[in-house]
Scaffold this motif. Sequence first.
Motif, PDB file in Angstrom:
ATOM      1  N   ALA A  10       0.830  -1.201   0.000  1.00  0.00           N
ATOM      2  CA  ALA A  10       0.000   0.000   0.000  1.00  0.00           C
ATOM      3  C   ALA A  10       0.868   1.255   0.000  1.00  0.00           C
ATOM      4  N   ARG A  11       1.999   1.193   0.711  1.00  0.00           N
ATOM      5  CA  ARG A  11       2.931   2.330   0.678  1.00  0.00           C
ATOM      6  C   ARG A  11       3.356   2.600  -0.767  1.00  0.00           C
ATOM      7  N   GLU A  12       3.675   1.520  -1.490  1.00  0.00           N
ATOM      8  CA  GLU A  12       4.114   1.695  -2.878  1.00  0.00           C
ATOM      9  C   GLU A  12       2.963   2.159  -3.761  1.00  0.00           C
ATOM     10  N   HIS A  13       1.744   1.712  -3.456  1.00  0.00           N
ATOM     11  CA  HIS A  13       0.589   2.196  -4.219  1.00  0.00           C
ATOM     12  C   HIS A  13       0.474   3.718  -4.049  1.00  0.00           C
ATOM     13  N   ALA A  14       0.717   4.194  -2.817  1.00  0.00           N
ATOM     14  CA  ALA A  14       0.659   5.650  -2.560  1.00  0.00           C
ATOM     15  C   ALA A  14       1.793   6.366  -3.292  1.00  0.00           C
ATOM     16  N   ASN A  34      -0.373  -6.322  -7.414  1.00  0.00           N
ATOM     17  CA  ASN A  34      -1.166  -5.283  -6.752  1.00  0.00           C
ATOM     18  C   ASN A  34      -2.113  -4.624  -7.759  1.00  0.00           C
ATOM     19  N   PRO A  35      -3.437  -4.805  -7.572  1.00  0.00           N
ATOM     20  CA  PRO A  35      -4.380  -4.312  -8.586  1.00  0.00           C
ATOM     21  C   PRO A  35      -4.346  -2.792  -8.761  1.00  0.00           C
ATOM     22  N   GLY A  36      -4.087  -2.059  -7.670  1.00  0.00           N
ATOM     23  CA  GLY A  36      -4.069  -0.592  -7.751  1.00  0.00           C
ATOM     24  C   GLY A  36      -2.893  -0.099  -8.560  1.00  0.00           C
ATOM     25  N   ILE A  37      -1.735  -0.719  -8.341  1.00  0.00           N
ATOM     26  CA  ILE A  37      -0.526  -0.298  -9.058  1.00  0.00           C
ATOM     27  C   ILE A  37      -0.624  -0.705 -10.533  1.00  0.00           C
TER      28      ILE A  37
END
Length: 440
Positions: A10-14, A34-37
Amino acid sequence: MRVLVIGGGAREHAICRAVVESGAQLYAFMKNSNPGIKRIASHYYLHDEKDAEKVVEYALENKIDMVVIGPEAPEGAGVANALEEKGIKVASPTKEAAEIETNKEFMRNLMKKHRIPGSVKCEAFSDVAEAMEFVEEMDGMVAIKPIGLTGGKGVRVYGDHFRTLAEAEDYIKEIIERGIGGEHRVLIEEKLMGEEFTLQAFCDGLTIIPMPAVQDHKRLLPGDEGPNTGGMGSYSHRSGILPFMTPNDYEEAATILQKIVEALKRERRDYRGVIYGQFMLTGDGVKVIEINARFGDPEAMNVLPLLKTNFVEICMAMVEGKLSSMKIGFERKSTVCKYVVPRGYGVNPVAGAKIKVDEEAIKKEGGLLFYASVNEENGSIYTTTSRSLAVVGIADEIEVAEEICERCLRHVEGDVFIRHDIGKRELIEKRIANMEQLRV
Ligand code: AMP
Ligand code: GLY
């Protein structure tokens, strides 16, 4: 500009979101899907993030201009060194500079040697009997730590995780014999009492620019009970400090970070990238608990969405040693971040469970969603043994940010666990009262 982000949490997604919002083209290298990334990247590659050779190959193939490393493990594996050898810019520290996190004994010795404020009484041992002598000298009031990386889960503190000398000895033995954290050695520190806070700063080798302070919640269960985790959630206040802190506490922490960076420079380990200080605010001032060589997870999610300055430009200034000429601004808002973790996380987590996330509904509620260690397969999202996703609420007041966060969390379904008390008035008031008592 092509920016490669390493890591799939999640940190990397941010971080990835900040890169895209800065107008750069995002490339991602991560071990999980990671689906968001995946959705915001121009291209991504799924592979072990510690494989420096593969990272270099991928960066060269895709003509990457700059790399940002999210987690500590690839830093410790020398990924930045390998990239820099090929002339690729990296806005994260080399293996030598990252030792400030990957080797707790090095960090404590550096602070002692350079007489940096915030130091604690501590000593490292390879022998159980010698370690126990020190523990007894400290009346058992100690924190017992492996030297190397354990994902925030290797520390045991008197009163929280053990009570008797026999229990302390058992854990010391386990660390030394099994080589937990990669070394057959243990660090014993005086137990600090107070309130913890995080201060992250951008750093270009010499200049640091600190960000708003954040408070993470390491313990698994409500009311700060249960085992330590990677972090269950965090909050920040629009003032840039936390409700139990004074501006002076913030300045003390920033000065400590500045002195650490200067000490690293003197030791020829120039530090470039985000530096993270975990501090304990005690009755006797600000003390260092640990220093990390990266953004915090979850703390990155509290600060990055507030950043008003172009993130990629900041990264470039860190690489080129030009931070002192930059003005960096954050929106004056409060934030509350809560992690959704698989049931049993921290003890016996259920991996491979399906979770349903209504992304549209979360957006409508005004929250931000960051995916963490999940895998997307055929359009469905499955848990791993680590944290699954995080939701962030942003508002003027912490209370309102917390309500937004909670409303968003209703749109996540599955066999999951959440620490609902994070950011709630009751817990924050408890922390203020604790600090008031310790300051007299
Ligand atoms: P670390 O992995 O060093 O961040 O430690 C994990 C957690 O253990 C910290 O966030 C603190 O809550 C606790 N801890 C670590 N060191 C100490 C200490 N010297 N005194 C009290 N608590 C500590
Ligand atoms: N939030 C704790 C860490 O990132 O180490």
